[in-house]
Scaffold this active site. Sequence first.
Site, PDB file in Angstrom:
ATOM      1  N   LEU A  33     -78.772 -21.641   4.365  1.00  0.00           N
ATOM      2  CA  LEU A  33     -77.503 -21.322   5.023  1.00  0.00           C
ATOM      3  C   LEU A  33     -77.567 -21.478   6.544  1.00  0.00           C
ATOM      4  CD1 LEU A  33     -76.670 -18.132   2.918  1.00  0.00           C
ATOM      5  CD2 LEU A  33     -76.003 -20.511   2.476  1.00  0.00           C
ATOM      6  N   GLY A  36     -72.193 -22.612   9.590  1.00  0.00           N
ATOM      7  CA  GLY A  36     -71.020 -23.131   8.875  1.00  0.00           C
ATOM      8  C   GLY A  36     -70.763 -22.290   7.630  1.00  0.00           C
ATOM      9  N   HIS A  37     -71.826 -22.073   6.844  1.00  0.00           N
ATOM     10  CA  HIS A  37     -71.673 -21.228   5.646  1.00  0.00           C
ATOM     11  C   HIS A  37     -71.236 -19.817   6.051  1.00  0.00           C
ATOM     12  CE1 HIS A  37     -74.959 -24.071   4.193  1.00  0.00           C
ATOM     13  NE2 HIS A  37     -74.009 -24.247   3.301  1.00  0.00           N
ATOM     14  N   GLN A 154     -64.701 -33.819  -0.373  1.00  0.00           N
ATOM     15  CA  GLN A 154     -64.965 -32.758  -1.358  1.00  0.00           C
ATOM     16  C   GLN A 154     -63.807 -31.753  -1.367  1.00  0.00           C
ATOM     17  OE1 GLN A 154     -68.886 -30.765  -2.158  1.00  0.00           O
ATOM     18  NE2 GLN A 154     -68.112 -29.210  -0.785  1.00  0.00           N
ATOM     19  N   VAL A 177     -68.176 -26.185  11.723  1.00  0.00           N
ATOM     20  CA  VAL A 177     -68.884 -25.472  12.797  1.00  0.00           C
ATOM     21  C   VAL A 177     -69.916 -26.446  13.369  1.00  0.00           C
ATOM     22  CG1 VAL A 177     -70.353 -23.487  13.349  1.00  0.00           C
ATOM     23  CG2 VAL A 177     -68.508 -23.256  11.673  1.00  0.00           C
ATOM     24  N   SER A 186     -75.251 -28.710   9.325  1.00  0.00           N
ATOM     25  CA  SER A 186     -75.501 -29.168   7.963  1.00  0.00           C
ATOM     26  C   SER A 186     -76.934 -28.800   7.602  1.00  0.00           C
ATOM     27  CB  SER A 186     -75.338 -30.699   7.899  1.00  0.00           C
ATOM     28  OG  SER A 186     -75.950 -31.211   6.733  1.00  0.00           O
ATOM     29  N   ARG A 188     -78.818 -30.522   5.971  1.00  0.00           N
ATOM     30  CA  ARG A 188     -79.615 -31.761   6.072  1.00  0.00           C
ATOM     31  C   ARG A 188     -80.055 -32.055   7.509  1.00  0.00           C
ATOM     32  NH1 ARG A 188     -76.184 -33.458   1.436  1.00  0.00           N
ATOM     33  NH2 ARG A 188     -77.624 -33.906  -0.276  1.00  0.00           N
TER      34      ARG A 188
HETATM   35  O1  PAF Z   1     -70.753 -28.302  -0.416  1.00  0.00           O
HETATM   36  C1  PAF Z   1     -71.700 -27.926  -1.121  1.00  0.00           C
HETATM   37  O2  PAF Z   1     -72.621 -27.269  -0.660  1.00  0.00           O
HETATM   38  C2  PAF Z   1     -71.709 -28.268  -2.597  1.00  0.00           C
HETATM   39  O3  PAF Z   1     -71.179 -29.528  -2.822  1.00  0.00           O
HETATM   40  C3  PAF Z   1     -71.010 -27.213  -3.485  1.00  0.00           C
HETATM   41  C4  PAF Z   1     -69.535 -27.110  -3.156  1.00  0.00           C
HETATM   42  C5  PAF Z   1     -71.679 -25.861  -3.275  1.00  0.00           C
HETATM   43  C6  PAF Z   1     -71.140 -27.594  -4.957  1.00  0.00           C
HETATM   44  O4  PAF Z   1     -72.463 -27.686  -5.347  1.00  0.00           O
END
Ligand code: PAF
Length: 282
Positions: A33, A36-37, A154, A177, A186, A188
């Site tokens: 996390l 952003g999360h 998404q 964010v 991200s 990543r």
């Molecule tokens: O955005 C993400 O982290 C993923 O695509 C999600 C929405 C948790 C689905 O696995």
Amino acid sequence: MKILKTIQEMSVFSKKARRDGKSIGLVPTMGFLHEGHLSLVKSALLSVDLTVVSIFINPAQFGKNEDLDKYPRNMDKDLALLKEAGVDVVFAPEASEMYPGGFITFVTPQGGLEDVLEGEIRPGHFRGVATVVAKLFNITEPDKAFFGQKDAQQCLIIKKLAHDLNFSAEIVILPTVRETDGLAKSSRNSYLDAKERKAAPAIFKALQMAQHMIELGENDPSVVTAEIRKMIGRTKLLDLEYAVITDPETLHPVDSIGGRALALIAAKVGTTRLIDNIMIER
Ligand code: PAF
């Protein structure tokens, strides 16, 4: 904070919450996390009675040669952050819990949104996302579910999923964010070495340049994307995959820019794929 690992436990919790008249907010994540999360979590905490965060690295949304095995993980840190934030429940199932032997039923978006941009480069990705999100919605029964605008495609697909499959959850999309130099947060980003990290903000700079050009009156998307290509091309370690100006709802490239448009970029920074986007209002 409860940590639930099985669908049964999560489902019992959600059903009781609903019986007690409590509203549920779901923040689906793949863990590792970042702020952003946490902005999604904060928004959930402010607007529902019970906040559930799922942590599940969904194998169904990774292609064969993608980064499933090396996807960053730090469950202890994630749990500490969520506990400190005041989250009520973390749902963290194993892959075998979500996809037990004999699992054969997937949700496949079909209509165009899923096979352009990310869907074209990552075939099957949105089938995996739609399947896991539908499962998470069934298991947690949220009143609201929170997603970040960084994953613009998404977000559109999940809104359609909720509408088409009659999930009652309100889909709440929150702004990207960013780091102080503009790089979109991200999980990543943790793959980047020091040189790549220095180069990566050029993605957002290119989006900002596109925004300025359009605000100053440029309405030909090919002129704008040519400038993006030049700017990314000049940046060492960056390799552009796509740069497009689209309709924000359909993701169809626009012929001429007027009103709202969404500029999206995907680029490789070294071996790491990063995506970003900016909404342009005129
Ligand atoms: O955005 C993400 O982290 C993923 O695509 C999600 C929405 C948790 C689905 O696995």
